[in-house]
Design an enzyme around this catalytic site. Sequence first.
Site: not given
Ligand code: BV8
Length: 229
Positions: A83-85, A101, A109, A132, A171, A195
């Site tokens: 999921q990382n970018v 992602h 563009c 463009c 998460s 995790n």
């Molecule tokens: C989609 C790129 C169909 C950008 C990312 C309402 C309206 C619209 C959509 C939705 C909605 N409700 C739900 C949705 C779907 C939505 C969604 O899931 N929302 C969530 C907030 C509920 N998903 C989408 O929109 C996806 N598209 O569904 O299309 C659609 C279309 C329209 C309408 C409906 C559906 C697109 C999702 C992609 C978003 N882009 N990234 C950018 O990075 O700027 S997501 C972004 O957050 C990251 O890429 C990653 O994927 C995501 C989660 O982050 P994590 O990687 O888990 O990181 P986080 O910080 O959360 O957690 C870190 C973890 O690591 C923790 O658990 C921590 O304890 C642990 N940790 C820390 N240190 C360590 C460790 N573990 C081990 N070792 C360590 N040392």
Amino acid sequence: MLTGAGISAESGVATFRDALTGLWAQYRAEDLATPEAFARNPALVWDWYRMRRQMVARAEPNAGHLALVEMEAQIPEFVLITQNVDGLHQRAGSSRPIELHGNITRARCSREDTPVDHWDETADSPPRCLACGAFLRPDVVWFGELLPLEALRAAEMAARHCDVFLSVGTSNLVEPAASLPWTAAAAGAEVAVLNVSMDGQRRGPAIEHLVGPAGELLPALVQATWPKR
Ligand code: BV8
């Protein structure tokens, strides 16, 4: 294998929800990583990604990333879904991570969607497409945008046909990536969540939990499975 921002935390790359400091502290990540936010304030969103790109450029892959390179070498059918970018898996040597992602080191563009490899960071913010004139945007999937179909299909296929599925450093909140471990469990795979904290992690009968930093757990797993003489 599914990874999230936690695997890059030990490289000093802020996890997704931590990457909001300074100017952006008053925003939620979900408010910046959307097409609406970019349409409303392209400069603010572009500058947030520029800050994250600079953070990633200063980072190095850590022992967790390198352990996955070793796993890929040992397991012919190994599939890495991220999921990382931040592109750190590629820099560690993983040959073909499935980037669900996108990747902040790439841009495209905002009008024609054409990939753009180089741009002038000192120019406007955001820089403009030379073909463009539209703004460039980061080559990532924003909330509310569809994931690249091929990547998602490959990830779902891997989850359905694997024996073991590890979810590392995520998460597990963002769909559809968050459903992959459950897809694997439903298909009969052994599933483990690695995790530093199990807070908020969905629990289930087929889901093991290994608590600890990825940079320690993954190398230990590799060493236990393929002991170096
Ligand atoms: C989609 C790129 C169909 C950008 C990312 C309402 C309206 C619209 C959509 C939705 C909605 N409700 C739900 C949705 C779907 C939505 C969604 O899931 N929302 C969530 C907030 C509920 N998903 C989408 O929109 C996806 N598209 O569904 O299309 C659609 C279309 C329209 C309408 C409906 C559906 C697109 C999702 C992609 C978003 N882009 N990234 C950018 O990075 O700027 S997501 C972004 O957050 C990251 O890429 C990653 O994927 C995501 C989660 O982050 P994590 O990687 O888990 O990181 P986080 O910080 O959360 O957690 C870190 C973890 O690591 C923790 O658990 C921590 O304890 C642990 N940790 C820390 N240190 C360590 C460790 N573990 C081990 N070792 C360590 N040392």
